[in-house]
Design an enzyme around this catalytic site. Structure first.
Site, mmCIF file in Angstrom:
data_model
loop_
_atom_site.group_PDB
_atom_site.id
_atom_site.type_symbol
_atom_site.label_atom_id
_atom_site.label_comp_id
_atom_site.label_asym_id
_atom_site.label_seq_id
_atom_site.Cartn_x
_atom_site.Cartn_y
_atom_site.Cartn_z
ATOM 1 N N GLY B 25 0.795 -1.223 0.000
ATOM 2 C CA GLY B 25 0.000 0.000 0.000
ATOM 3 C C GLY B 25 0.825 1.269 0.000
ATOM 4 C CG ASP B 27 0.326 6.198 -2.077
ATOM 5 O OD1 ASP B 27 0.756 7.272 -1.617
ATOM 6 O OD2 ASP B 27 -0.787 5.732 -1.767
ATOM 7 C CE1 TYR B 35 -3.475 0.600 2.573
ATOM 8 C CE2 TYR B 35 -4.124 -1.528 1.699
ATOM 9 C CZ TYR B 35 -3.557 -0.282 1.521
ATOM 10 O OH TYR B 35 -3.090 0.087 0.288
ATOM 11 C CE LYS B 219 -3.863 2.049 -9.409
ATOM 12 N NZ LYS B 219 -5.134 2.530 -8.853
ATOM 13 C CE LYS B 221 -0.807 2.914 -5.497
ATOM 14 N NZ LYS B 221 -1.962 3.781 -5.247
ATOM 15 C CG ASN B 251 -1.367 7.510 -4.619
ATOM 16 O OD1 ASN B 251 -0.840 6.741 -5.428
ATOM 17 N ND2 ASN B 251 -2.390 7.175 -3.870
ATOM 18 C CD GLU B 275 -5.890 5.735 -9.312
ATOM 19 O OE1 GLU B 275 -5.830 4.769 -10.092
ATOM 20 O OE2 GLU B 275 -6.139 5.608 -8.110
ATOM 21 C CG ASP B 327 -13.392 4.997 -1.714
ATOM 22 O OD1 ASP B 327 -12.189 4.746 -1.635
ATOM 23 O OD2 ASP B 327 -14.214 4.702 -0.821
ATOM 24 C CB ALA B 355 -11.062 -1.919 -5.064
ATOM 25 N N GLY B 356 -9.060 -2.086 -3.071
ATOM 26 C CA GLY B 356 -7.899 -2.338 -2.215
ATOM 27 C C GLY B 356 -8.293 -2.033 -0.788
ATOM 28 C CD GLU B 385 -6.945 0.247 -7.069
ATOM 29 O OE1 GLU B 385 -7.822 1.131 -6.875
ATOM 30 O OE2 GLU B 385 -5.729 0.424 -6.852
#
Lengths: 445, 445
Positions: B25, B27, B35, B219, B221, B251, B275, B327, B355-356, B385
């Site tokens: 996770g 970025d 998370y 995808k 980062k 991000n 993105e 989201d 997602a994620g 995602e």
């Protein structure tokens, strides 16, 4: 070498006032607000304390308090000189904290908490320099002042170099303007006569009294019923005459087309601006409304819920606001307010801060006075909102004479609140809240 | 007359997973996310429970929990039938609560909390109807579905009538599309191979494995260093070939011009979209980037931090997003997601949900499947995602085959998490957190 002054503690109190009992502050979206604030104290190892607040309307105030506490670790142990030497970077570190920024970023609860903390830091800085905040800002070298700003996501509209340039151009004449400010004060308008919950009689009585005290600028709340609004505007105009300024505030009540239709019906009452006609996030909607109301001479004002400099840059660029209503505590404190004041100067849009609530009048007066002396150089079309509530709790309350804010002289920014006020109105254990619970005026949450 | 089912309690747990230990996770803006989610349970007097979550990245998760608790009074005692009979009005009452809305409105902490609550209500509704959420939505009459939407501040772009019209036009062919969905699933892309903290070797290894499993959409980062990004994109292209889709995600790292310059340097790697090139609030900035990158064939994707339908309507209107990344928990739950899906349909922009995180994959799959069967009628350029983390904690984890989400059959929406997961990862007293504190892997906050 002298030992640097360090932050030893950050604490926050949940302070709430039972304003809903009088319908003070009622508008189209907030029928029964209890004006409240998280009250932040940042204490240093020299014993000096800086205070900061942000404004909420009651329930949920503790959520912001909870957010303030989450920032504690980023502050305790920091040397003030490290913060003030590169305040822009420190500010960015606060709003960019790896995990916290997800909750915004730079908006809502997290940003309200940031404001309270950042304003407390500026209170400390001004107290150390023994100046009221406006004077601290006015005296700062342009390069130094601009170093407090985080230009991230703003450089397509305003660069650091442009900002320094705007400030440098206004260096000449600063002393004269400061003198003028100290002599005459800064124009204000009053919102205290026209809350939505007030009767026609109360409006007439309050407006008559205000006029006698020297007020010439008035704002009333609108948005519940167009016929009521026209009747109330007529009462205002009949009471204050045709030369006084009259503004109206819909507190986001309308759809885009509804705002246009409604305000066209009110145009005959010579309305200077319509404040918050629709959703505060709707840059394009506001631009449409501004364009449509231009022919009838009504400007669009917004900003009290405009979440950050990125939104302000778009509103200004798009011609979506003719009056820029920064809020000292919705934006992330002085640093971001200065950024938006500079953006507004670039677009030649007058800054007319949002005030009222708790401590907002005490705070924003500094921003407008700085704006006049060091940025815009003008009081034309510029005025600070005023609502006559809760000033008795402040250690250094605003002073108004003849409808003008008098430049504050007490060193600091928010300065602080009386110990008794804090003891009485801390929620839910303060003496006044306990009394009101007992008397059944409120239910504990 | 049957007694209506009423809500008897709303509770929330602060659940956090120590994902920062593995740099999963990571970025350009979130270097060490843990998370997390507030885990909301809404229980009724029949004993049925609905669960809802929202996603955060660790510190600050308790602030959202605190906000959830503030909504409790608006829910307890309510009859479910009253809510579901006019869900649009109930949703509006949640986001418009007199005093709480000041803290947003409809953004940040308050809106994340709204999402968790609203998603729990939909979980209840779907469980009562014994359908997975996507099927509940697909089977609903257009008028009924649209009655769940709050059109306030949206009618200048999409009216109730237009929304009904979009849904009615897609009634024909619904059965065939549902059959196709059940047979083939819905396209996904994977983010699991390209986190910013991963080494070149790890990227190559993971992409090779993913390709072998049938993945064709990837995808990675970007945003720390343009040379690194080009090298990593080259590794991706060499590993997955030229026919697979490759997307990148910054991000929010860049200024507007920086985004344009950076992405032009990456164009040779055939990037489908960039993105979050800049600040998520910057509609006009994204429009400028989209315009500049059109000639090199790169679209702009954003939405995971787009706070509400008012921002989405502007992004869509301004041509500022070519891929709409809703989201499930940043927007105020299913009601507002459906509103944005309808807005995107009007502007013919494909919805590719974010997602994620925690439970986001489990949630958004329903939204995309509903979109395909009942709104857009197409899977072209549409994908969800996927990140392969934390699904083991879910009672009904997503099922992927050959890079496609398989339509879930379990009644409900988020459905729920395992009791053991909740007991282990509740912060700070869960067994796993206590173990990690003891081992010195984390410091208690």
């Amino acid at each position: 070498m002298e030992k640097p002054t360090k932050i030893t503690s950050v604490s926050v109190k949940d302070i709430r006032f039972p304003t809903s009992l009088q319908k003070d502050g009622s508008d189209a979206m907030h029928k029964a607000p209890d004006y409240s604030c998280p009250y932040v104290a940042i204490v240093t190892d020299t014993g000096l304390a800086g205070y900061g607040t942000t404004f909420t309307v009651g329930r949920g105030n503790h959520i912001v308090c909870c957010a303030v506490e989450a920032f504690e670790k980023q502050l305790v142990g920091q040397a003030l000189s490290d913060i003030f030497n590169d305040f822009g970077s420190f500010w960015q570190s606060l709003v960019s904290e790896d995990q916290m920024r997800w909750l915004g970023p730079e908006k809502g609860v997290i940003h309200l908490a940031t404001a309270a903390i950042v304003n407390a830091l500026w209170d400390l800085w001004a107290k150390i320099e023994k100046k009221p905040l406006w004077k601290l800002l006015v005296d700062m070298e342009p390069e130094k002042l601009v170093s407090t700003i985080d230009f991230r996501h703003m450089t397509d509209t305003l660069t650091k170099e442009e900002a320094i340039d705007i400030l440098k151009k206004m260096q000449s004449g600063k002393q004269e303007r400061e003198k003028e400010l100290l002599e005459k004060g800064f124009p204000a308008y009053t919102t205290s006569c026209g809350w939505l919950g007030y009767s026609d009689e109360k409006i007439k009585k309050l407006a008559t009294e205000a006029l006698a005290e020297g007020w010439t600028r008035f704002k009333m709340k609108v948005g519940a019923d167009v016929k009521d609004d026209c009747r109330r505007a007529k009462i205002f105009r009949e009471t204050v005459g045709s030369d006084c300024l009259l503004m109206v505030d819909a507190n986001q009540r309308w759809e885009v087309q509804e705002a246009i239709d409604w305000m066209k019906q009110m145009a005959e009452y010579k309305i200077l601006f319509i404040e918050e006609p629709t959703n505060p996030d709707d840059v394009m909607g506001h631009a449409t409304i501004a364009e449509a109301l231009k022919p009838v001479g009504i400007g669009v004002a917004t900003g009290e819920m405009c979440q950050n400099r990125v939104m302000f840059k778009q509103f200004l660029k798009a011609g979506a606001m003719q009056y820029c209503q920064i809020d000292a505590c919705r934006l992330g404190g002085v640093n971001e307010c200065v950024a938006v004041i500079l953006l507004a100067a670039k677009y030649k849009v007058p800054v007319c801060p949002h005030a009222g609530g708790v401590a907002l009048c005490e705070l924003v007066q500094h921003l407008s006075m700085f704006d006049f002396v060091a940025v815009s150089g003008s009081m034309e079309n510029r005025m600070i909102e005023f609502a006559d509530h809760l000033h008795e709790h402040m250690l250094a309350p605003v002073v108004l004479k003849g409808g003008r804010y008098q430049a504050p002289q007490t060193p600091g920014y928010v300065v602080g609140m009386h110990d008794k006020s804090l003891a009485d109105f801390e929620y839910p254990n303060g003496a006044e809240w306990q009394r009101m619970f007992k008397e059944g005026l409120f239910q504990p949450e």
